[in-house]
Scaffold this motif. Structure first.
Motif, PDB file in Angstrom:
ATOM      1  N   THR A  29       0.710  -1.261   0.052  1.00  0.00           N
ATOM      2  CA  THR A  29       0.019  -0.033  -0.032  1.00  0.00           C
ATOM      3  C   THR A  29       0.757   1.380   0.093  1.00  0.00           C
ATOM      4  O   THR A  29       1.862   1.312   0.201  1.00  0.00           O
ATOM      5  N   GLY A  30       0.261   2.410  -0.080  1.00  0.00           N
ATOM      6  CA  GLY A  30       0.889   3.592  -0.338  1.00  0.00           C
ATOM      7  C   GLY A  30       1.710   3.974  -1.505  1.00  0.00           C
ATOM      8  O   GLY A  30       2.699   4.803  -1.573  1.00  0.00           O
ATOM      9  N   PHE A  76      -8.649   3.863  -2.679  1.00  0.00           N
ATOM     10  CA  PHE A  76      -7.577   4.567  -3.242  1.00  0.00           C
ATOM     11  C   PHE A  76      -7.721   6.054  -2.743  1.00  0.00           C
ATOM     12  O   PHE A  76      -8.654   6.584  -2.424  1.00  0.00           O
ATOM     13  N   ALA A  77      -6.427   6.859  -2.341  1.00  0.00           N
ATOM     14  CA  ALA A  77      -6.236   8.061  -2.162  1.00  0.00           C
ATOM     15  C   ALA A  77      -6.000   8.871  -3.460  1.00  0.00           C
ATOM     16  O   ALA A  77      -5.349   8.349  -4.304  1.00  0.00           O
ATOM     17  N   THR A  78      -6.847   9.775  -3.629  1.00  0.00           N
ATOM     18  CA  THR A  78      -6.405  10.885  -4.608  1.00  0.00           C
ATOM     19  C   THR A  78      -6.503  12.229  -4.284  1.00  0.00           C
ATOM     20  O   THR A  78      -6.974  12.616  -3.053  1.00  0.00           O
ATOM     21  N   GLU A  79      -6.067  13.287  -5.102  1.00  0.00           N
ATOM     22  CA  GLU A  79      -6.145  14.728  -4.777  1.00  0.00           C
ATOM     23  C   GLU A  79      -7.609  15.088  -4.378  1.00  0.00           C
ATOM     24  O   GLU A  79      -7.922  16.095  -3.889  1.00  0.00           O
ATOM     25  N   THR A 123      -4.343   2.839  -0.861  1.00  0.00           N
ATOM     26  CA  THR A 123      -4.168   2.867   0.578  1.00  0.00           C
ATOM     27  C   THR A 123      -4.453   1.639   1.251  1.00  0.00           C
ATOM     28  O   THR A 123      -4.019   1.362   2.366  1.00  0.00           O
ATOM     29  N   ASN A 124      -5.613   0.706   0.863  1.00  0.00           N
ATOM     30  CA  ASN A 124      -6.184  -0.430   1.535  1.00  0.00           C
ATOM     31  C   ASN A 124      -6.705  -1.302   0.393  1.00  0.00           C
ATOM     32  O   ASN A 124      -7.528  -0.796  -0.496  1.00  0.00           O
ATOM     33  N   ALA A 125      -6.971  -2.493   0.757  1.00  0.00           N
ATOM     34  CA  ALA A 125      -7.698  -3.341   0.212  1.00  0.00           C
ATOM     35  C   ALA A 125      -7.894  -4.390   0.860  1.00  0.00           C
ATOM     36  O   ALA A 125      -7.381  -5.043   1.558  1.00  0.00           O
ATOM     37  N   THR A 126      -9.222  -5.149   0.875  1.00  0.00           N
ATOM     38  CA  THR A 126      -9.704  -6.499   1.312  1.00  0.00           C
ATOM     39  C   THR A 126     -10.376  -7.391   0.129  1.00  0.00           C
ATOM     40  O   THR A 126     -10.694  -6.864  -0.789  1.00  0.00           O
ATOM     41  N   PHE A 136      -3.091 -10.959   0.448  1.00  0.00           N
ATOM     42  CA  PHE A 136      -2.787 -11.037  -0.809  1.00  0.00           C
ATOM     43  C   PHE A 136      -2.072  -9.914  -1.202  1.00  0.00           C
ATOM     44  O   PHE A 136      -1.801  -8.851  -0.437  1.00  0.00           O
ATOM     45  N   ASP A 137      -1.691 -10.037  -2.357  1.00  0.00           N
ATOM     46  CA  ASP A 137      -0.521  -8.968  -2.919  1.00  0.00           C
ATOM     47  C   ASP A 137      -0.915  -8.184  -4.254  1.00  0.00           C
ATOM     48  O   ASP A 137      -1.747  -8.646  -4.864  1.00  0.00           O
ATOM     49  N   LEU A 138      -0.403  -7.052  -4.127  1.00  0.00           N
ATOM     50  CA  LEU A 138      -0.450  -6.240  -5.336  1.00  0.00           C
ATOM     51  C   LEU A 138       0.720  -6.786  -6.285  1.00  0.00           C
ATOM     52  O   LEU A 138       1.868  -6.891  -5.928  1.00  0.00           O
TER      53      LEU A 138
END
Length: 163
Positions: A29-30, A76-79, A123-126, A136-138
């Motif tokens: 993440t991040g 996800f984080a976005t502006e 930022t996070n995922a489930t 699990f992985d990206l």
């Protein structure tokens, strides 16, 4: 009556059938798609590269091969603020589950010059899986390209004379 109760008791897990909920490996993440360390564009996992769209591919680790994804929720984080996306077993043009892998395309936040102005940052995922506990992985990303959109990305039919 006892046999009926025992029969119902053994059927309960099948009714629950929701699977096991697991989280993404926090180390994944991040990051934006462009900043993630493994770039690979796979035609069977979202394709790409696309102009102004990133492809994110998630995978169950090899040790969890006995399971598959049934759904994912990705933050996800976005502006412009947080964005939450879901992937289910019903494929769509911009996302799908393929057994122990899942992919999604998101806006890359590229300006017309190719500069990142509002990239999606994971930022996070489930995920709900048919297997057992774990994470699990990206697995990989296929970052967007800059420049003008190609005809196939913009939705315009391609010119048969240009092939």
């Amino acid at each position: 009556m006892l046999a009926a109760a025992i029969g119902l008791g053994s059927a309960a897990p099948a009714w629950a059938g929701g699977g096991t909920t697991i989280n993404i490996n926090p180390a994944d993440t991040g990051t934006t798609a462009a900043a993630f360390g493994t770039h690979r564009c796979d035609p069977s996992l979202g394709g790409g590269p696309f102009q102004a769209e990133d492809v994110w591919v998630f995978a169950l680790p090899a040790a969890m091969q006995q399971g598959t994804f049934t759904s994912l929720t990705i933050e996800f984080a976005t502006e412009g603020g947080p964005v939450t996306e879901s992937i289910t077993t019903t494929p769509a043009a911009d996302r799908a589950i393929v057994g122990d892998r899942a992919w999604i395309r998101t806006p890359a936040g590229l300006s017309s010059s190719g500069a990142l102005v509002n990239p999606f940052s994971l930022t996070n995922a489930t995920a709900v899986i048919t297997g057992t506990d774990g994470t699990f992985d990206l697995a990989q990303t296929c970052p967007a390209t800059g420049g003008t959109p190609s005809p196939s990305v913009s939705g315009q039919p391609s010119d048969p004379g240009s092939d």
